[in-house]
Design an enzyme around this catalytic site. Structure first.
Site, PDB file in Angstrom:
ATOM      1  N   ARG A 125      45.722  52.194  34.066  1.00  0.00           N
ATOM      2  CA  ARG A 125      46.265  52.896  35.254  1.00  0.00           C
ATOM      3  C   ARG A 125      47.784  52.959  35.194  1.00  0.00           C
ATOM      4  O   ARG A 125      48.377  53.967  35.560  1.00  0.00           O
ATOM      5  CB  ARG A 125      45.787  52.193  36.531  1.00  0.00           C
ATOM      6  N   ASP A 154      40.556  53.854  30.129  1.00  0.00           N
ATOM      7  CA  ASP A 154      40.006  54.326  31.402  1.00  0.00           C
ATOM      8  C   ASP A 154      40.547  55.729  31.601  1.00  0.00           C
ATOM      9  O   ASP A 154      41.388  56.204  30.815  1.00  0.00           O
ATOM     10  CB  ASP A 154      40.434  53.407  32.574  1.00  0.00           C
ATOM     11  N   HIS A 231      33.921  55.927  32.785  1.00  0.00           N
ATOM     12  CA  HIS A 231      35.378  55.733  32.844  1.00  0.00           C
ATOM     13  C   HIS A 231      36.002  56.260  31.548  1.00  0.00           C
ATOM     14  O   HIS A 231      36.924  55.641  30.993  1.00  0.00           O
ATOM     15  CB  HIS A 231      35.721  54.249  33.035  1.00  0.00           C
ATOM     16  N   GLU A 287      29.924  51.432  36.677  1.00  0.00           N
ATOM     17  CA  GLU A 287      30.094  52.635  37.500  1.00  0.00           C
ATOM     18  C   GLU A 287      29.809  53.958  36.780  1.00  0.00           C
ATOM     19  O   GLU A 287      30.481  54.959  37.055  1.00  0.00           O
ATOM     20  CB  GLU A 287      31.518  52.661  38.092  1.00  0.00           C
ATOM     21  N   TYR A 378      39.291  39.577  43.015  1.00  0.00           N
ATOM     22  CA  TYR A 378      39.929  40.879  42.809  1.00  0.00           C
ATOM     23  C   TYR A 378      41.324  40.877  43.433  1.00  0.00           C
ATOM     24  O   TYR A 378      41.497  41.093  44.628  1.00  0.00           O
ATOM     25  CB  TYR A 378      39.039  41.995  43.372  1.00  0.00           C
ATOM     26  N   ASP A 380      43.586  42.919  43.247  1.00  0.00           N
ATOM     27  CA  ASP A 380      44.152  44.198  43.707  1.00  0.00           C
ATOM     28  C   ASP A 380      44.052  44.325  45.220  1.00  0.00           C
ATOM     29  O   ASP A 380      44.658  45.213  45.808  1.00  0.00           O
ATOM     30  CB  ASP A 380      43.491  45.408  43.010  1.00  0.00           C
ATOM     31  N   TRP A 428      43.146  45.225  39.059  1.00  0.00           N
ATOM     32  CA  TRP A 428      43.138  46.662  38.785  1.00  0.00           C
ATOM     33  C   TRP A 428      44.451  47.232  39.289  1.00  0.00           C
ATOM     34  O   TRP A 428      44.967  46.792  40.318  1.00  0.00           O
ATOM     35  CB  TRP A 428      41.937  47.311  39.485  1.00  0.00           C
ATOM     36  N   GLU A 430      45.552  50.547  40.066  1.00  0.00           N
ATOM     37  CA  GLU A 430      45.739  51.897  40.618  1.00  0.00           C
ATOM     38  C   GLU A 430      47.022  51.996  41.452  1.00  0.00           C
ATOM     39  O   GLU A 430      47.768  52.965  41.364  1.00  0.00           O
ATOM     40  CB  GLU A 430      44.542  52.286  41.500  1.00  0.00           C
TER      41      GLU A 430
HETATM   42  C1  ACM Z   1      34.959  47.240  38.285  1.00  0.00           C
HETATM   43  O1  ACM Z   1      35.651  46.744  39.162  1.00  0.00           O
HETATM   44  N1  ACM Z   1      34.641  48.524  38.319  1.00  0.00           N
HETATM   45  C2  ACM Z   1      34.451  46.443  37.172  1.00  0.00           C
END
Ligand code: ACM
Length: 647
Positions: A125, A154, A231, A287, A378, A380, A428, A430
């Site tokens: 990202r 990604d 992804h 996903e 997580y 993020d 993550w 983003e």
């Molecule tokens: C994820 O957070 N899509 C692994």
């Protein structure tokens, strides 16, 4: 083998300089066994230190014994170099800064609870330099973390040189917009390397080799992640023939029916394994949309030939095939917990992120698991009151919540717990544009994960952790890390920790519309349980509706009522809005209701901030029943309400 040397010689080899402190009670992660003895060991310039290497079966891998004696000085006993260097990390944290030459006499016997103690970096990202990664590796080593998982590919950009497929780095590694947010809001296209304004980057194999060896010297293995089958928009823009449509900017999943896809992935993984010597190769798996597979003749043909009954099994076919390929090269695969769908490949390890259920299911099947459940790991998510924090993906994950995560759950069978290999902090990126912002999100929350992964649960204590982590953060800041300012943490919303007492607390609530199934909170007790919602609607304190909320609170007997109110939140991103209006009615008998107030919404539906607003009225009435009717926003979306306060 016993070797006595001067401390300074070894410390020069370590990335971490001495920290101002005295004894073992400052160490992070908290060691397994500590006994503090009387007295201190004083030395003039350098302490005397004996290194004692014992055989591998005499002490577990990564463990160490550290003894500080008033006259004999320091003795470190270990069976491998990780144990030796972890002892030195402990010593560094305990030692003075070179002006006070004095250490508390003590004995420490220390070893990790879990063999896998991970930190995840999303370089797709927003690209991060090798220097940034090395700097985080230094911090990881300080806290005895030993796996860095790099999310190399990604939609937002491919990040590794692949000689056989040069367009991945000539094109798919670059985009016209600097921030992911602008790119995502735009047409999500890529740019030629070197074109004007192109943002992005990638690691050359030489850089990767350098990074891997830097990490290895600090006992950290780098685990590369190559996403499949989804992804993968960036790959399919560079090599459109690998998608079901054959056109750029149409697909996000590889075409599993196409033999060329397997040639591509095997070649890429060959080149990945050439430079990353890690035990595990991460192959993503999360996903996948799988939609195009349903109408793609090649995918359908593959399903028929292989006897696969649905697209989940088609994904599983791909993962199994790639797992076999990776294993044929002497490595193992790990993937996100979706790789369970349609059947898990033999020998594959699972990284459980959607919760812990997937991980537990995999353990029960005899697979190794790393836990990184979003609710605790997580990073993020916002770590403090959202009004004072940089924009994030949402949620609320403060240090204390990260810290209290206990990876071993009662539902895990005792004979399967050995499959739980460890814990990982995921970030993550983003919304994490700059390196400084990434550090801010990691530290100190990743330190909490480090302690969960290393220390015994009976030695963990959040208050004590906070005491230890404060000076550690100060030290990190002095070394140029942009950590979160824990000393000025704002914390949860008012009343979240104390609860709120009011006249309707414990009263029955009658619902005329169903609660949305994902957000039940405490069911029909939610609006009168005195439990106030926190900074995020996903904390199971807020009840969610995809309709009006129309409820009646029964006070049990007629009472004098002077206030009725409820608080809603708005967060436009995920479609959470204020009600259009709230109408409040009262009744003594439950049949005849009097309308006492209408509260209109004054929050713009275009406002992107997280906003809380009370829809309330003061009054002067006698009533047993209070009807609270919140009309769903004209934007539709969710309504979230935590409590109906009556006084
Ligand atoms: C994820 O957070 N899509 C692994």
């Amino acid at each position: 083998m016993k070797k006595c040397i001067l401390l300074s010689v070894l410390l020069i080899l370590l990335p971490v300089p001495l920290i101002m402190a005295q004894g073992p009670d400052v160490v992070i992660p908290v060691p397994a066994e500590v006994s503090v003895n009387k007295g201190t060991y004083r030395f003039r310039s350098q302490p005397e230190m004996c290194l004692v290497k014992v055989s591998e079966n005499a002490m577990p891998s990564e463990s160490y014994r550290l003894e500080i004696h008033r006259r004999k000085g320091i003795t470190i006993t270990f069976s491998d170099s990780a144990g030796r260097d972890y002892a030195l990390q402990t010593l560094n944290q305990m030692s003075s800064d070179g002006t006070i030459h004095e250490l508390q006499c003590c004995e420490i016997y220390d070893y990790p609870r879990f063999p896998y103690r991970g930190l995840h970096v999303d370089v797709s990202r927003h690209f991060r330099s090798v220097d940034f990664l090395k700097k985080q590796i230094d911090a990881m080593a300080m806290f005895k973390m030993n796996r860095m998982h790099i999310h190399l590919t990604d939609a937002a950009g491919w990040r590794m040189q692949i000689d056989a497929y040069p367009r991945l780095t000539q094109f798919a590694a670059w985009r016209p917009q600097h921030t992911w947010k602008e790119w995502w809001a735009g047409d999500r296209h890529y740019a030629e390397e070197g074109s004007k304004g192109a943002y992005g980057g990638y690691y050359t194999k030489e850089e990767i080799r350098d990074l891997v060896s830097y990490a290895r010297a600090r006992h950290i293995e780098i685990i590369p992640e190559i996403e499949m089958p989804s992804h993968s928009e960036e790959v399919l823009a560079a090599y459109p023939e690998l998608g079901c449509s054959g056109e750029a900017y149409r697909d996000s999943d590889f075409c599993v029916g196409n033999a060329e896809v397997f040639r591509f992935l095997e070649t890429v993984l060959d080149e990945v394994m050439e430079v990353f010597p890690s035990e595990y190769i991460h192959i993503g798996g999360d996903e996948a949309g799988k939609q195009h597979w349903k109408n793609c003749p090649k995918c359908q043909k593959r399903m028929q030939e292989e006897g696969l009954k649905d697209v989940d099994e088609l994904q599983s076919y791909m993962i199994r095939r790639m797992a076999r390929y990776v294993e044929s090269k002497g490595r193992k695969v790990i993937g996100w917990d979706e790789i369970l769908d349609g059947g898990l490949a033999e020998g594959a390890a699972v990284m459980s992120w959607r919760g812990t259920e997937g991980g537990i299911a995999a353990m029960n099947m005899g697979h190794d698991v790393v836990m990184s459940p979003g609710r605790y790991c997580y990073l993020d998510h916002t770590q403090d009151a959202p009004f004072k924090e940089p924009q994030s993906i949402g949620g609320y994950l403060p240090l204390d919540t990260v810290y209290v995560y206990e990876p071993v759950e009662p539902s895990m069978p005792a004979d399967k717990v050995h499959h739980l290999k460890g814990v990982q902090a995921n970030l993550w990126a983003e919304y994490v544009v700059t390196d400084g912002h990434a550090e801010y999100m990691y530290w100190p929350r990743a330190i909490a994960i480090a302690e969960t992964a290393w220390s015994l649960p009976e030695n963990k204590d959040i208050k004590d952790f906070r005491r230890r982590v404060m000076p550690m953060l100060e030290f990190m800041r002095s070394k140029g890390y942009q950590t979160f300012d824990l000393e000025n943490e704002y914390g949860e919303r008012e009343y979240v920790t104390t609860g709120l007492d009011h006249m309707a607390k414990g009263c029955k609530v009658i619902y005329s519309k169903p609660v949305q199934q994902w957000y039940p909170a405490a069911g029909e007790k939610t609006f009168t349980d005195g439990v106030i919602g926190g900074w995020t609607y996903s904390d199971n304190r807020w009840q969610g509706f995809l309709s009006d909320i129309d409820v009646t609170v029964d006070l049990g007997v007629v009472k004098h009522v002077s206030y009725v109110g409820g608080t809603f939140m708005q967060l436009k991103g995920p479609g959470v809005f204020m009600p259009h209006k709230v109408d409040i009615y009262v009744s003594e008998d439950g049949t005849d209701f009097t309308h006492i107030a209408q509260v209109p919404n004054d929050v713009s539906v275009d406002d992107e901030d997280l906003i809380f607003r009370s829809f309330e009225t003061t009054c002067d009435v006698d009533a047993r029943y209070i009807r609270y009717h919140a009309a769903r926003s004209l934007m539709r979306g969710f309504l979230f309400l935590d409590e109906i306060v009556v006084n």
